[in-house]
Scaffold this motif. Structure first.
Motif, short mmCIF file in Angstrom:
data_model
loop_
_atom_site.label_atom_id
_atom_site.label_comp_id
_atom_site.label_asym_id
_atom_site.label_seq_id
_atom_site.Cartn_x
_atom_site.Cartn_y
_atom_site.Cartn_z
N PRO A 414 0.67 -0.84 0.01
CA PRO A 414 0.12 -0.14 -0.20
C PRO A 414 1.11 1.08 -0.28
N PHE A 415 2.45 1.61 0.53
CA PHE A 415 3.17 2.15 0.69
C PHE A 415 4.48 2.46 -0.76
N LEU A 607 -7.12 -1.33 -0.60
CA LEU A 607 -8.05 -1.54 0.21
C LEU A 607 -9.45 -2.14 -0.85
N GLN A 608 -9.87 -1.91 -2.18
CA GLN A 608 -10.76 -2.62 -3.21
C GLN A 608 -10.00 -3.98 -3.47
N SER A 609 -8.71 -3.71 -3.86
CA SER A 609 -7.86 -5.28 -3.80
C SER A 609 -9.20 -6.55 -3.92
N PRO A 610 -9.17 -7.30 -3.99
CA PRO A 610 -10.03 -8.28 -3.49
C PRO A 610 -9.19 -9.63 -2.44
N ASP A 611 -7.80 -9.50 -2.67
CA ASP A 611 -6.47 -9.75 -1.78
C ASP A 611 -6.84 -9.38 -1.00
N VAL A 612 -6.84 -7.75 -0.78
CA VAL A 612 -6.93 -7.55 0.80
C VAL A 612 -8.54 -7.71 1.51
N GLY A 613 -9.15 -7.53 0.73
CA GLY A 613 -11.10 -8.04 1.28
C GLY A 613 -11.08 -7.22 2.31
N PHE A 614 -10.90 -5.49 2.20
CA PHE A 614 -11.84 -4.63 2.85
C PHE A 614 -12.55 -4.58 2.74
N THR A 615 -12.55 -4.07 1.01
CA THR A 615 -14.34 -4.02 0.69
C THR A 615 -14.78 -5.32 0.21
N ALA A 616 -14.34 -5.86 -0.19
CA ALA A 616 -15.81 -7.89 -0.07
C ALA A 616 -15.96 -8.40 1.00
N TRP A 617 -15.07 -7.59 2.35
CA TRP A 617 -16.06 -8.17 3.69
C TRP A 617 -17.61 -9.03 3.90
N SER A 618 -18.05 -9.40 4.55
CA SER A 618 -19.58 -9.63 4.29
C SER A 618 -19.93 -10.59 5.61
N PRO A 619 -21.07 -10.61 5.95
CA PRO A 619 -20.64 -10.85 7.70
C PRO A 619 -20.43 -12.71 7.61
N LYS A 620 -20.69 -13.17 6.29
CA LYS A 620 -20.70 -14.52 6.07
C LYS A 620 -19.04 -15.34 5.40
N GLY A 621 -18.23 -14.04 4.77
CA GLY A 621 -17.11 -14.69 4.35
C GLY A 621 -17.36 -13.99 2.79
N PRO A 622 -16.28 -13.08 2.24
CA PRO A 622 -15.00 -13.96 2.73
C PRO A 622 -14.71 -12.68 4.35
N TYR A 623 -14.12 -12.59 5.11
CA TYR A 623 -13.29 -12.48 5.98
C TYR A 623 -11.84 -11.65 5.57
N ILE A 624 -11.28 -12.23 5.17
CA ILE A 624 -9.93 -12.05 5.42
C ILE A 624 -9.43 -12.25 3.81
N GLY A 625 -10.18 -11.24 2.72
CA GLY A 625 -10.02 -11.37 1.57
C GLY A 625 -10.45 -12.85 0.55
N ILE A 626 -10.25 -12.44 -0.54
CA ILE A 626 -10.15 -13.82 -1.06
C ILE A 626 -8.96 -14.53 -1.23
N PRO A 627 -9.04 -16.25 -0.60
CA PRO A 627 -7.71 -16.69 -0.66
C PRO A 627 -7.13 -16.67 -2.01
N ASP A 628 -5.41 -16.47 -1.58
CA ASP A 628 -5.00 -16.79 -2.34
C ASP A 628 -5.06 -18.41 -3.43
#
Length: 695
Positions: A414-415, A607-628
């Motif tokens: 990110p930096f 943050l919007q990357s599926p790998d990161v998972g911030f914007t993909a989070w939902s109560p039923k998953g995924p919780y830590i981003g799209i699995p590798d």
């Protein structure tokens, strides 16, 4: 094409023969050696930049070196070897130099190399007759600059021959001199670059040259078995390129040297660069006896290939040209790795220091011995156009603003971190190789100024976070303890060591490179500017004094300055830790304006990357981003397995996740079909699959 790799029976030298398509690769060596170790890349995979006196804004040549060490620790001392007179009949010992501390133990060379704490004197592996008087010089793992301004930059290179040192641990070695001693002896005995290349070449031929990065007979490291130097002198102000490799039968040496036009800039990135050696021009070309003979015997070069009559392509003949992807013990796609590992840096230096000429070069051409229309060893630059600051900034470069920018992309985080660590040796893939490297132990910019006013600008750790400090080539004493103390080794933290100050700051910069390095770089450039002004002031102060008296003052001033700047860098380290800790930016204790909570926000794109998972989070998953995805996730079956791993409710409840799942399946089907269509089903590595999906 296949390789024939016969053991040269005399002295067990290994050499390569480029063969025709009809000739099968010889597998005897593979059967004999058993299991192979992973390729050990050149331990000192360094870069050189050089500027001719007419291209230089200051009017004298410059040459640089970045000591981009491998995984081992490095002896980071800047040692002073004094001028000395020797009794008739004395011998100059030749050593097998180490990379870690201590690089050598030898009270004969310098009191700073004398035994400490029970150390024993290093045992020489050879000796040559000593001259009556030797000059003083700055020393690291390679010789740096002597009192007359003779200056040397080093870069390990590739070669078609391999040789090893004659030490007990290597009973197959028969050579007795490496580039470490060659560069030091040149500084001990010479005032001019021409003298240096002839002296080094003669000793290499007589004693047998080896590279410290040659691997083992069972897995020879052709990618690090030779050396390249650029040598500058203060008077007459010349630049010479020097390329050297082991000779036939693990003995002697093959070398060439070429004078650089005074209005040119040079770039060396771990390869030979002498292409068009005029064997009939003794004014601009020097070389070993029978320089073309082995190349002709082995089929690496023939006179009919000469660009002009009497010319010889030294790199084309003796540089390592991998065939069929290289040997089993080498990195996957070693040909591609070394081509761009070297070539991209050459292009970048030329484009930065001579933009008009750099624009004529293709950055994607690569740099191998048989590359069509290869890069030149040097290019012209406008008269007096290249400043020392330009050269410093080139060493700080990560291809910023180009398609190869290492501060961009997911790998930069990110930096915008351009630093890339080690990867598994057999995983196919490649990072861009920048000029500035996190694994740089030290670097220097050498100004070959006349009248015994040459300067070694010496900086610790990665160039993107260092300040180069001035030390006079004709200094009357050694560097201060911040730069010379044996307590400043890499394996033991020491707050009195200059190296640790700069390394600590650079390590902490990795926390948020974009923000923190900007402040670090501003401080480095401030010190650069202050040092330049001080040099002018110091030299004005000693104007009219006798030379020895003047040099004593200049030495004291430069040493005091170095100590004060190291102290400042330690203060900068503590300041940065306080300011950029806690993922905020802290200015003071004020509850209102003391902290900028947004100062280190993650960027939206990340943050919007599926790998990161911030914007993909939902109560039923995924919780830590799209699995590798890994290897299986790239193909259709892997994508289906991935879908099965997620609850249907999670997929239905997340449009982004649904889009990703469908895309993964379609991409997987496409990849499978394409691999079958191209008969590429044999490729099983993740990297290969990724390339198949993304042409």
């Amino acid at each position: 094409l296949g390789f024939l790799c016969p053991h040269r029976l005399a002295n067990t030298t290994l050499s390569l023969r480029r063969t025709s398509p009809e000739q099968p690769p010889a597998m005897a060596l593979l059967r004999l050696s058993g299991a192979f170790a992973a390729l050990a890349s050149a331990a000192q995979a360094c870069s050189i930049i050089a500027v001719g006196k007419d291209a230089s804004a200051a009017g004298y040549p410059m040459v640089t070196h970045s000591d981009d060490s491998g995984p081992s620790t490095t002896d980071v001392r800047l040692v002073r070897v004094p001028r000395k007179k020797w009794p008739k009949g004395s011998k100059r010992p030749l050593y097998y130099w180490q990379i870690p501390y201590p690089r050598v133990v030898s009270s004969t060379l310098s009191s700073e190399y004398a035994p400490l704490h029970g150390q024993k004197e290093s045992v020489p592996i050879g000796e040559i007759p000593q001259v009556e008087e030797t000059w003083a010089y700055w020393d690291t793992d390679y010789g740096v600059q002597n009192e007359w301004g003779l200056s040397i930059g080093e870069s390990t290179a590739t070669a078609m021959t391999v040789g090893w040192p004659a030490i007990p641990e290597k009973p197959y070695g028969y050579c007795r001199v490496g580039i470490e001693d060659l560069s030091k002896i040149a500084l001990e005995r010479c005032k001019t670059a021409r003298c240096a290349v002839q002296t080094m070449g003669d000793i290499a031929v007589e004693q047998g040259f080896y590279s410290a990065d040659s691997g083992e007979p069972s897995a020879p490291a052709f990618s690090g078995s030779s050396e390249a130097l650029v040598i500058a002198d203060a008077e007459p102000g010349e630049l010479w390129i020097f390329n050297v490799a082991t000779g036939k039968n693990n003995a002697s040496a093959i070398w060439a040297a070429q004078r650089v036009p005074s209005d040119h800039v040079v770039s060396v990135g771990n390869s030979f660069t002498i292409r068009n050696l005029d064997l009939n021009d003794a004014e601009n070309s020097l070389y070993s006896p029978g320089v073309t003979k082995l190349a002709e015997e082995m089929g690496w070069w023939q006179p009919s290939e000469a660009r002009y009559p009497g010319h010889f392509d030294f790199f084309g003949a003796y540089g390592y040209q991998p065939v069929n992807g290289g040997f089993p013990w080498e990195l996957p796609h070693i040909d591609r790795v070394i081509s761009y590992y070297s070539g991209r840096r050459m292009w970048r230096v030329f484009s930065l220091l001579s933009p008009e000429e750099g624009a004529k070069l293709d950055p994607e051409r690569g740099n191998l011995p048989k590359t069509k229309d290869p890069y030149p060893p040097s290019v012209p630059a406008p008269r007096a156009s290249v400043t020392r600051r330009m050269v410093m900034d080139a060493h700080r470069d990560h291809y910023e603003g180009t398609p190869y920018d290492l501060t961009k992309g997911m790998a930069a985080g990110p930096f915008g971190n351009p630093n890339r660590g080690k990867t598994p040796p057999k995983l196919a893939g490649q990072w861009e190789r920048a000029l500035s490297m996190f694994r740089t132990s030290f670097s220097f910019i050498l100004e070959a100024r006349p009248n015994r006013r040459a300067i070694t600008w010496f900086g610790y750790d990665a160039a993107h976070g260092t300040a180069w400090l001035p030390f006079y080539g004709a200094a009357t004493e050694g560097s201060p303890p911040t730069h010379s103390s044996p307590e400043g080794n890499m394996s033991t933290f020491n707050s009195k060591s200059g190296w640790w100050a700069f390394n600590l700051v650079n390590q902490y910069t990795d926390r948020n490179f974009k923000v923190i390095n900007a402040e670090v770089l501003a401080n480095a450039r401030r010190i650069d500017d202050e040092a330049s002004k001080n040099v002018e002031r110091w030299e004005a102060e000693v104007a009219g004094k006798l030379d020895d008296e003047a040099l004593a003052v200049l030495t004291q001033r430069s040493n005091d300055f170095a100590v004060s700047k190291v102290d400042e860098w330690w203060a900068l380290a503590w300041h940065l830790i306080a300011k950029y800790g806690r993922y905020v930016v802290t200015y003071n204790e004020s509850a209102v304006s003391g902290t900028d909570a947004a100062g280190q926000f993650y960027p939206t794109w990340w943050l919007q990357s599926p790998d990161v998972g911030f914007t993909a989070w939902s109560p039923k998953g995924p919780y830590i981003g799209i699995p590798d995805m890994g290897c299986g996730g790239v193909v259709a079956g892997g994508a289906v397995n991935l879908l099965q791993a997620w609850p249907a409710s999670a997929v239905a409840g997340s449009p982004l996740l649904l889009w990703f799942a469908v895309t993964a399946v379609l991409s997987g089907v496409y990849a499978v079909g394409r691999r079958h269509g191209r008969a590429q089903a044999h490729s099983s590595g993740c990297y290969d699959q990724y390339v198949h999906m993304h042409p």
